[in-house]
Design a protein around this motif. Structure first.
Motif, PDB file in Angstrom:
ATOM      1  N   PHE A 175      20.181  -3.165  23.497  1.00 45.74           N
ATOM      2  CA  PHE A 175      20.440  -3.725  22.165  1.00 45.74           C
ATOM      3  C   PHE A 175      19.149  -3.725  21.334  1.00 45.74           C
ATOM      4  O   PHE A 175      18.094  -4.122  21.816  1.00 45.74           O
ATOM      5  CB  PHE A 175      20.949  -5.167  22.331  1.00 45.74           C
ATOM      6  CG  PHE A 175      21.116  -5.914  21.041  1.00 45.74           C
ATOM      7  CD1 PHE A 175      22.227  -5.703  20.241  1.00 45.74           C
ATOM      8  CD2 PHE A 175      20.164  -6.847  20.623  1.00 45.74           C
ATOM      9  CE1 PHE A 175      22.387  -6.393  19.048  1.00 45.74           C
ATOM     10  CE2 PHE A 175      20.317  -7.544  19.435  1.00 45.74           C
ATOM     11  CZ  PHE A 175      21.430  -7.317  18.652  1.00 45.74           C
ATOM     12  N   HIS A 176      19.258  -3.236  20.088  1.00 46.44           N
ATOM     13  CA  HIS A 176      18.139  -3.281  19.140  1.00 46.44           C
ATOM     14  C   HIS A 176      18.547  -3.995  17.848  1.00 46.44           C
ATOM     15  O   HIS A 176      17.715  -4.286  17.012  1.00 46.44           O
ATOM     16  CB  HIS A 176      17.700  -1.869  18.739  1.00 46.44           C
ATOM     17  CG  HIS A 176      16.863  -1.142  19.749  1.00 46.44           C
ATOM     18  ND1 HIS A 176      17.331  -0.774  20.985  1.00 46.44           N
ATOM     19  CD2 HIS A 176      15.573  -0.701  19.692  1.00 46.44           C
ATOM     20  CE1 HIS A 176      16.368  -0.117  21.642  1.00 46.44           C
ATOM     21  NE2 HIS A 176      15.302  -0.067  20.884  1.00 46.44           N
ATOM     22  N   GLY A 177      19.845  -4.215  17.649  1.00 51.16           N
ATOM     23  CA  GLY A 177      20.363  -4.744  16.381  1.00 51.16           C
ATOM     24  C   GLY A 177      21.074  -3.651  15.614  1.00 51.16           C
ATOM     25  O   GLY A 177      20.731  -2.471  15.774  1.00 51.16           O
ATOM     26  N   SER A 184       8.967  -5.365  19.156  1.00 49.80           N
ATOM     27  CA  SER A 184       8.803  -3.902  19.158  1.00 49.80           C
ATOM     28  C   SER A 184       9.701  -3.357  18.062  1.00 49.80           C
ATOM     29  O   SER A 184       9.456  -3.631  16.886  1.00 49.80           O
ATOM     30  CB  SER A 184       9.069  -3.280  20.533  1.00 49.80           C
ATOM     31  OG  SER A 184      10.389  -3.475  20.980  1.00 49.80           O
ATOM     32  N   ASP A 185      10.758  -2.620  18.408  1.00 45.55           N
ATOM     33  CA  ASP A 185      11.549  -2.005  17.341  1.00 45.55           C
ATOM     34  C   ASP A 185      12.940  -2.612  17.198  1.00 45.55           C
ATOM     35  O   ASP A 185      13.813  -2.019  16.572  1.00 45.55           O
ATOM     36  CB  ASP A 185      11.639  -0.489  17.564  1.00 45.55           C
ATOM     37  CG  ASP A 185      12.228  -0.137  18.922  1.00 45.55           C
ATOM     38  OD1 ASP A 185      12.525  -1.063  19.699  1.00 45.55           O
ATOM     39  OD2 ASP A 185      12.395   1.063  19.198  1.00 45.55           O
ATOM     40  N   GLY A 186      13.147  -3.805  17.760  1.00 41.62           N
ATOM     41  CA  GLY A 186      14.424  -4.490  17.559  1.00 41.62           C
ATOM     42  C   GLY A 186      14.463  -5.155  16.180  1.00 41.62           C
ATOM     43  O   GLY A 186      13.426  -5.342  15.547  1.00 41.62           O
ATOM     44  N   MET A 213      17.034  -5.518  26.323  1.00 47.93           N
ATOM     45  CA  MET A 213      17.189  -5.753  24.886  1.00 47.93           C
ATOM     46  C   MET A 213      15.832  -5.787  24.193  1.00 47.93           C
ATOM     47  O   MET A 213      14.824  -6.132  24.810  1.00 47.93           O
ATOM     48  CB  MET A 213      17.988  -7.025  24.631  1.00 47.93           C
ATOM     49  CG  MET A 213      17.566  -8.245  25.397  1.00 47.93           C
ATOM     50  SD  MET A 213      18.665  -9.654  25.104  1.00 47.93           S
ATOM     51  CE  MET A 213      19.957  -9.386  26.300  1.00 47.93           C
ATOM     52  N   HIS A 214      15.832  -5.354  22.955  1.00 49.27           N
ATOM     53  CA  HIS A 214      14.584  -5.274  22.186  1.00 49.27           C
ATOM     54  C   HIS A 214      14.586  -6.282  21.050  1.00 49.27           C
ATOM     55  O   HIS A 214      15.643  -6.601  20.498  1.00 49.27           O
ATOM     56  CB  HIS A 214      14.403  -3.858  21.626  1.00 49.27           C
ATOM     57  CG  HIS A 214      14.224  -2.838  22.699  1.00 49.27           C
ATOM     58  ND1 HIS A 214      12.983  -2.427  23.138  1.00 49.27           N
ATOM     59  CD2 HIS A 214      15.131  -2.184  23.464  1.00 49.27           C
ATOM     60  CE1 HIS A 214      13.143  -1.546  24.115  1.00 49.27           C
ATOM     61  NE2 HIS A 214      14.439  -1.382  24.330  1.00 49.27           N
ATOM     62  N   THR A 215      13.398  -6.772  20.721  1.00 47.30           N
ATOM     63  CA  THR A 215      13.265  -7.749  19.633  1.00 47.30           C
ATOM     64  C   THR A 215      12.320  -7.184  18.569  1.00 47.30           C
ATOM     65  O   THR A 215      11.789  -6.076  18.727  1.00 47.30           O
ATOM     66  CB  THR A 215      12.683  -9.085  20.148  1.00 47.30           C
ATOM     67  OG1 THR A 215      11.256  -8.927  20.323  1.00 47.30           O
ATOM     68  CG2 THR A 215      13.310  -9.508  21.468  1.00 47.30           C
ATOM     69  N   ASP A 258      10.779  -5.389  25.500  1.00 55.00           N
ATOM     70  CA  ASP A 258      10.224  -4.688  24.344  1.00 55.00           C
ATOM     71  C   ASP A 258       9.370  -3.507  24.784  1.00 55.00           C
ATOM     72  O   ASP A 258       8.777  -3.514  25.859  1.00 55.00           O
ATOM     73  CB  ASP A 258       9.407  -5.666  23.495  1.00 55.00           C
ATOM     74  CG  ASP A 258      10.304  -6.428  22.530  1.00 55.00           C
ATOM     75  OD1 ASP A 258      11.103  -5.773  21.831  1.00 55.00           O
ATOM     76  OD2 ASP A 258      10.227  -7.668  22.488  1.00 55.00           O
ATOM     77  N   HIS A 259       9.312  -2.496  23.897  1.00 59.48           N
ATOM     78  CA  HIS A 259       8.509  -1.303  24.190  1.00 59.48           C
ATOM     79  C   HIS A 259       7.033  -1.676  24.223  1.00 59.48           C
ATOM     80  O   HIS A 259       6.483  -2.137  23.216  1.00 59.48           O
ATOM     81  CB  HIS A 259       8.685  -0.248  23.096  1.00 59.48           C
ATOM     82  CG  HIS A 259      10.068   0.283  22.967  1.00 59.48           C
ATOM     83  ND1 HIS A 259      10.620   1.139  23.883  1.00 59.48           N
ATOM     84  CD2 HIS A 259      11.012   0.089  22.032  1.00 59.48           C
ATOM     85  CE1 HIS A 259      11.842   1.454  23.503  1.00 59.48           C
ATOM     86  NE2 HIS A 259      12.115   0.832  22.382  1.00 59.48           N
ATOM     87  N   ASP A 260       6.412  -1.446  25.356  1.00 59.46           N
ATOM     88  CA  ASP A 260       4.954  -1.517  25.469  1.00 59.46           C
ATOM     89  C   ASP A 260       4.333  -2.835  25.010  1.00 59.46           C
ATOM     90  O   ASP A 260       3.183  -2.849  24.555  1.00 59.46           O
ATOM     91  CB  ASP A 260       4.291  -0.347  24.683  1.00 59.46           C
ATOM     92  CG  ASP A 260       4.940   0.990  24.973  1.00 59.46           C
ATOM     93  OD1 ASP A 260       5.376   1.195  26.116  1.00 59.46           O
ATOM     94  OD2 ASP A 260       5.009   1.826  24.055  1.00 59.46           O
TER      95      ASP A 260
HETATM   96 FE    FE Z   1      13.555   1.039  21.041  1.00 65.53          FE
END
Ligand code: FE
Ligand code: AMP
Ligand code: FE
Ligand code: ZN
Length: 293
Positions: A246-248, A11-13, A6-8, A36-38
């Motif tokens: 999941f990104h939202g 990053s891009d979440g 899952m992303h927050t 999160d990305h990177d």
């Molecule tokens: Fe992403």
């Protein structure tokens, strides 16, 4: 339920790490990982929130690498403060900023002009990734949806040839994850668009560099794809993981935390976190040593 992808907003979440963990808990997730990305910037806050809600949490990261348009490496159990990993991530931020400038010029050429300021305004002051640009393109009427913006502008051959940033080799991403005491897992294998035999070859190659798992359960995998990746995992002795990505709803409207797309995920198997925990324990012990998987 288990959701290890899952992303927050680190990053891009769409949501902050503490909100994301609360949403996971509300959805019935018992084991989670923020990937999160990177960046590992959200891990500490997520850990605090996970403690509060009584969730099992693995630290995580997702690193974009070269070799295919979207070859992403997940890292679990990493030390979020590992200096080498942090330096690696800082380099990415520099590359992303430079890419954002190229994206503005490219989109202008495409007849869909946006400014960095507009991208920022549309995304709570953030403008690092393609999803941020995609949302702005939708807002300005240059695309019908985030998905449409990606298809029209952000996954085109021109984009990959002239705009995309320099990404590390998957082997380097694996090495950095292992150096940080983590376990490397190949993310969403369907996005590689490989035949089973080709994926087989790639897995052999990446395993020699320290790859230990494959994300067999993923929101966008068909049941047949999942079966194929489970088979390959068995053949290669890789662990399997499960993630929604999941990104939202503003970024990936069809993907729900824990449950995936229309409930197609909902993985409960305790074997997944148990196997991952075991691998992480070994990775921590052998941290710093090379070629010992
Ligand atoms: Fe992403
Ligand atoms: P970036 O790291 O900035 O290049 O952006 C990567 C993000 O874009 C990831 O969250 C991907 O899931 C997302 N992404 C990649 N391809 C697509 C697509 N076709 N539609 C929607 N999101 C995508
Ligand atoms: Fe990914
Ligand atoms: Zn992801």
């Amino acid at each position: 339920m288990i959701d290890l992808h899952m992303h927050t907003s680190c990053s891009d979440g769409q949501f902050m790490p503490e909100e994301t963990i609360r949403m996971a808990w509300e959805a019935g997730v018992t084991t989670a990982a923020v990937t999160d990305h990177d960046t590992t910037a959200g891990v500490a806050v997520a850990e605090k929130a996970a403690k509060h809600y009584g969730l099992q949490l693995f630290s995580g990261i997702e690193i974009s690498t070269q070799g295919a348009a979207e070859l992403h490496m997940l890292g679990y159990g990493i030390d979020p403060d590992d200096p080498k990993l942090l330096a690696f991530c800082r380099d990415f931020q520099v590359q992303r900023k430079a890419r954002a400038v190229r994206m503005v010029a490219y989109l202008e050429q495409c007849g869909a002009p946006v400014t960095l300021e507009e991208v920022r305004q549309c995304n709570d002051g953030r403008c690092s990734g393609r999803p941020h640009f995609a949302r702005t393109l939708v807002e300005k009427g240059f695309a019908d949806s985030v998905q449409d913006a990606f298809a029209r502008y952000l996954t085109t051959p021109e984009f990959y040839a002239h705009v995309e940033r320099q990404k590390p080799l998957p082997e380097n991403a694996i090495a950095v994850i292992r150096h940080a005491g983590g376990v490397a897992v190949l993310a969403h294998p369907y996005l590689l668009y490989l035949e089973q035999s080709q994926l087989d070859v790639l897995l052999t190659k990446l395993q020699a560099s320290g790859l230990q798992g494959i994300e067999a359960y993923y929101s966008r995998h068909t049941p047949a794809q999942t079966q194929c990746y489970l088979r390959l995992a068995k053949q290669h002795g890789l662990i399997v993981t499960c993630g929604s990505d999941f990104h939202g709803p503003a970024v990936k409207p069809d993907i729900a935390i824990g449950t995936g797309i229309c409930g197609n995920l909902c993985v409960e198997s305790r074997e997944i976190p148990e196997a991952l925990s075991k691998k992480i324990a070994i990775a921590r012990k052998t941290r710093g040593e090379t070629a010992k998987f």
